[in-house]
Design a protein around this motif. Structure first.
Motif, PDB file in Angstrom:
ATOM      1  N   UNK A 144      78.446  49.745  21.995  1.00  0.00           N
ATOM      2  CA  UNK A 144      77.190  49.841  22.762  1.00  0.00           C
ATOM      3  C   UNK A 144      75.802  49.735  21.823  1.00  0.00           C
ATOM      4  N   UNK A 145      74.995  50.187  22.600  1.00  0.00           N
ATOM      5  CA  UNK A 145      73.592  49.774  21.675  1.00  0.00           C
ATOM      6  C   UNK A 145      72.865  51.279  22.171  1.00  0.00           C
ATOM      7  N   UNK A 146      71.980  51.555  21.044  1.00  0.00           N
ATOM      8  CA  UNK A 146      71.132  52.749  21.074  1.00  0.00           C
ATOM      9  C   UNK A 146      69.552  52.425  20.775  1.00  0.00           C
ATOM     10  N   UNK A 147      68.896  53.218  21.666  1.00  0.00           N
ATOM     11  CA  UNK A 147      67.467  52.862  21.462  1.00  0.00           C
ATOM     12  C   UNK A 147      66.812  54.298  21.381  1.00  0.00           C
ATOM     13  N   UNK A 148      65.819  54.407  20.610  1.00  0.00           N
ATOM     14  CA  UNK A 148      64.643  55.650  20.527  1.00  0.00           C
ATOM     15  C   UNK A 148      63.305  54.940  20.966  1.00  0.00           C
ATOM     16  N   UNK A 149      62.682  55.505  21.884  1.00  0.00           N
ATOM     17  CA  UNK A 149      61.226  55.489  22.088  1.00  0.00           C
ATOM     18  C   UNK A 149      60.686  56.743  21.885  1.00  0.00           C
ATOM     19  N   UNK A 150      59.252  56.569  21.418  1.00  0.00           N
ATOM     20  CA  UNK A 150      58.535  57.838  21.133  1.00  0.00           C
ATOM     21  C   UNK A 150      57.251  57.783  21.970  1.00  0.00           C
ATOM     22  N   UNK A 175      50.770  57.128  21.021  1.00  0.00           N
ATOM     23  CA  UNK A 175      52.055  56.044  20.945  1.00  0.00           C
ATOM     24  C   UNK A 175      52.459  56.267  22.351  1.00  0.00           C
ATOM     25  N   UNK A 176      52.693  54.979  23.141  1.00  0.00           N
ATOM     26  CA  UNK A 176      53.008  54.936  24.374  1.00  0.00           C
ATOM     27  C   UNK A 176      54.192  54.015  24.502  1.00  0.00           C
ATOM     28  N   UNK A 177      55.232  54.514  25.122  1.00  0.00           N
ATOM     29  CA  UNK A 177      56.740  53.699  25.317  1.00  0.00           C
ATOM     30  C   UNK A 177      56.277  52.772  26.346  1.00  0.00           C
ATOM     31  N   UNK A 178      56.865  51.826  26.320  1.00  0.00           N
ATOM     32  CA  UNK A 178      56.736  50.716  27.332  1.00  0.00           C
ATOM     33  C   UNK A 178      57.649  50.780  28.437  1.00  0.00           C
ATOM     34  N   UNK A 179      57.285  51.372  29.626  1.00  0.00           N
ATOM     35  CA  UNK A 179      58.055  51.805  30.715  1.00  0.00           C
ATOM     36  C   UNK A 179      59.259  50.722  31.079  1.00  0.00           C
ATOM     37  N   UNK A 251      53.683  65.180  23.035  1.00  0.00           N
ATOM     38  CA  UNK A 251      54.445  64.154  22.482  1.00  0.00           C
ATOM     39  C   UNK A 251      55.815  64.090  23.270  1.00  0.00           C
ATOM     40  N   UNK A 252      56.772  63.440  22.558  1.00  0.00           N
ATOM     41  CA  UNK A 252      57.931  63.373  23.445  1.00  0.00           C
ATOM     42  C   UNK A 252      58.531  61.909  23.109  1.00  0.00           C
ATOM     43  N   UNK A 253      59.583  61.660  23.848  1.00  0.00           N
ATOM     44  CA  UNK A 253      60.215  60.381  23.796  1.00  0.00           C
ATOM     45  C   UNK A 253      61.584  60.500  24.361  1.00  0.00           C
TER      46      UNK A 253
END
Lengths: 328, 328
Positions: A144-150, A175-179, A251-253
């Protein structure tokens, strides 16, 4: 109630204060004291009812503290304090200089082993819970493929970088993750992203009077590593607005993994955090891992550990029997 | 490459088949064979290149299998097979009769201990990953509220309950989490919900010719425990539509916790799964825990375990050094 776990806090910045509050939310713990490099009497005003000591006194308190939570920074405090305190106490920290973690681990590991202590390094949420989730998600979906957004959240590093520009009085970088990118991952498409397709950078600046705003903006958006690979927006605001609207450290992600079995059925695993206060939550995680450090040490499991080495039951207030009965 | 972990599959239904596929996605494993209660020669058609044995032969294969993955049902298969196989092999299962887990744990624990084997019970996603996330989320946010939502997905239990109604030929029941309720939790409001405010039940029925559809619908929506506490929709469809559109077994859900520190900063922790195939993903999780059972046993950690006792590194293909270097 059994004997309580006695906590020492080393360093009294944002995270130290958060740990102080979090200890009160955990009924199996109590705070022995706070150890500071500042003059202890300067701190008395800030404290609720906690005791404060000069950091040099820690070595005389080994009988009064079960776990020392190291709340200093990764750049200069922890490389020195980590191994030193690991030779005196069980410790927990949030060391986050990714490239140097193996070295740091080794230094803390030998100090802790020699002293018969247990040290959990690099906890918090990233590194920490996010790291743990990346590993679990990959283990259950090996193809599979992994992703981290902050974010959305304040990046201290990026805010500091802006503050170093001439003419900038204060700055806050979100820092804004792109929805749309997250939605693509959730749809199971396993996309590949350019850097600017995953996050935006949104900057709020208080400029000095008469400063050249155009130059400041240009210096920000073209800054290598920090901003040049991103779509960046710059907004100049008055000092009062900064104080009123940008004082929090949210913050978050998101940690996602998508995979597919060989019958073509797709799966999406997602872990996310939405944090009102980044140091607040980090402190709360440090305290849960302090419980684990204490218990591991009681079992004779000494040396350095990371979140990857800690079974969930060690974090919980509940007994293994309660967990099996109520939480499975 | 080190020696591979040799897997045996006990029971060849939906989950057994998923485990067979998942073993192929894990390069450190190989399948020794499938053990079935059916006549092995009846199964040969269904298999790709796996070997099949009568279940009674398992006791002669203890030298050829490192971990037996028990894929039978919780109602009648596992209560008998769990302790029996734990006395012969390291085992992993997805036992999910929540009320009886402590009893089942004890029975498997004594069998495994006596044989020097390691058994991880009640893995999968719920019980399993969801249970683990509930415990971790509560540990890092001790003051807060926890929520589990299930679906959208097919509930076998509810589908079976409908199939027992006179005049029903086939039925598929989807459990649908109510998005508005999840949004309320994400907003950090710590709401309390009535049962019908969290999930909807959406039923698709193939009726027998001439059956009284109104009576069937009434019997469904008023069925105690299963439907009477929920808003339930019933749709009658032709058999071809059932075959064409309702053959998959998607599922998933959400484990959320919200908390607040005593400065009033709110946090939301969320774990979610969106599964193309419920048994497919369950099989994949069982295989990751088989790796953990194998490693724990090598370390001499025998007896029964649950997801609460397993540190993340035991699930991963990577070495502890690799994990620290690349995944923290």
């Amino acid at each position: 109630m059994k004997e309580r776990i006695r906590i020492g806090i080393v360093g009294y910045g944002n995270i130290g204060r958060a740990v102080e509050r979090a200890v009160k939310q955990n009924q199996d713990m109590e705070l022995t004291g706070i150890f500071t490099r500042r003059n202890p009497s300067d701190l008395v005003q800030e404290l609720n009812d906690s005791k404060v000591f000069a950091i040099g006194e820690a070595k005389n308190c080994t009988d009064d503290i079960d776990v020392a939570i190291l709340c200093g920074g990764s750049a200069t405090d922890l490389p020195e304090q980590g191994p030193l305190f690991a030779s005196l106490f069980n410790t927990v920290d949030s060391y986050d200089t990714h490239a140097l973690i193996p070295e740091y681990f080794d230094a803390v590991d030998s100090a802790a082993r020699e002293a018969g202590k247990t040290s959990i390094i690099s906890t918090g949420w990233d590194p920490g819970l996010f790291s743990m989730m990346r590993v679990i998600e990959e283990a259950v979906l090996p193809e599979g493929a992994s992703y981290t957004f902050w974010g959305p959240g304040v990046s201290q590093g990026h805010s500091d970088a802006i503050r170093r520009i001439i003419g900038v009085k204060d700055a806050r970088q979100y820092t804004i993750p792109i929805e749309k990118a997250i939605e693509k991952v959730r749809a199971g498409e396993a996309p590949e992203f350019a850097i600017r397709e995953k996050h935006l950078r949104d900057c709020y600046i208080v400029a000095e009077e008469g400063a050249d705003l155009e130059r400041i903006e240009r210096e920000i958006v073209t800054m290598p590593h920090y901003f040049s690979d991103y779509d960046t927006t710059v907004t100049f605001i008055p000092a009062e607005e900064m104080r009123a609207n940008h004082g929090k450290m949210p913050h978050g992600g998101f940690v996602l993994r998508t995979g597919r079995d060989d019958e073509g059925d797709g799966h999406v695993v997602e872990f996310s955090l939405k944090l009102g206060s980044n140091p607040g939550f980090t402190g709360s995680v440090l305290v849960a891992y302090a419980r684990a450090a204490y218990r591991l040490n009681k079992e004779g499991q000494t040396g350095a550990k990371t979140v990857f080495d800690i079974a969930p039951s060690y974090l919980s207030l509940k007994s293994p029997e309660e967990l099996r009965k109520n939480d499975l």
